[in-house]
Design an enzyme around this catalytic site. Sequence first.
Site, PDB file in Angstrom:
ATOM      1  N   CYS A  35       0.818  -1.213   0.000  1.00  0.00           N
ATOM      2  CA  CYS A  35       0.000   0.000   0.000  1.00  0.00           C
ATOM      3  C   CYS A  35       0.855   1.268   0.000  1.00  0.00           C
ATOM      4  O   CYS A  35       0.340   2.378   0.067  1.00  0.00           O
ATOM      5  CB  CYS A  35      -0.922   0.008   1.219  1.00  0.00           C
ATOM      6  SG  CYS A  35      -2.122  -1.315   1.168  1.00  0.00           S
ATOM      7  N   CYS A 105      -0.645   9.894   7.154  1.00  0.00           N
ATOM      8  CA  CYS A 105       0.654   9.563   7.768  1.00  0.00           C
ATOM      9  C   CYS A 105       0.580   9.735   9.283  1.00  0.00           C
ATOM     10  O   CYS A 105       1.153   8.947  10.033  1.00  0.00           O
ATOM     11  CB  CYS A 105       1.755  10.461   7.206  1.00  0.00           C
ATOM     12  SG  CYS A 105       1.963  10.253   5.444  1.00  0.00           S
TER      13      CYS A 105
END
Length: 280
Positions: A35, A105
């Site tokens: 991913c 993130c």
Amino acid sequence: MWEYTDKVKDHFLNPRNVGEIENPDGVGEVGSLACGDALRLSFKLDATKRIKDVKFKTFGCASAIASSSALTEIIKGMTLEEAEKVTNQDIAKYLGGLPEEKMHCSVMGREALESAIANYRGQKVTKEDFEVVCKCFGVTDREIIKAVRENDLKTVEQVTYYTKAGGGCGHCHPKIEALIAEARKEMEKAKPPLKAEKKRLTNIQKIKLIEETLGREIVPALKADGGDIDLIDIDGNKVYVALRGKCSFCPSSEVTLKQYVESKLREFVSDEIEVEEVRQ
Ligand code: FES
């Protein structure tokens, strides 16, 4: 090109606490190389059960590295109870902000921490316990609902920014929409009730309350800045005042009237109050 803050650039170019702890107390792994982002976090506690050392290894973009590095700096010295309260928003704030498209993130950092703490406690949380909603990125319903709740997300696009879910073939979009609606309904229910409506006042009560609010909330604040205010007249919800002292020739007197005087009177007397200045 993304707009990164200096702090993001610093943590990307000089990441803190990179590596792997030997004999760690807890290890968490999230994401996958397939991913495009993966993070492994390990920590060791000291005798007082505070995080003595924490290290990370990550595969990802500049903001993934910066978020992981920031997270290790944030949680060092914390107890696990304190560390588990750290949110992805805390990570983003520590970095001075992240582009919204890169918020996943910070979410990945928070998830790795959660997974490492669960590992220390001997709890096993696997994706099999939940429904994988986005097959392209392996994102579960739990991860989506959590991201919506913690970041007040409203659209599928935002969910993609924060979790990556929906960023591939798009087959999962209807399911993501349904999860957003479900989570937001729960959030609405959990909201504290709105402040009780202000009770209706007679004219005499209203005049008294306006005078009290001026005397208690407004005059002292204006006097502290060398100004003052006189109540000239009240007509229904219209309150006529004259600014005095420094306020009378201040170029921002209009702002003072509307954003301070009027908003205080609306807060304490009635939402319908309008303040107008009289020159005399
Ligand atoms: S299944 Fe979610 S983008 Fe493909």
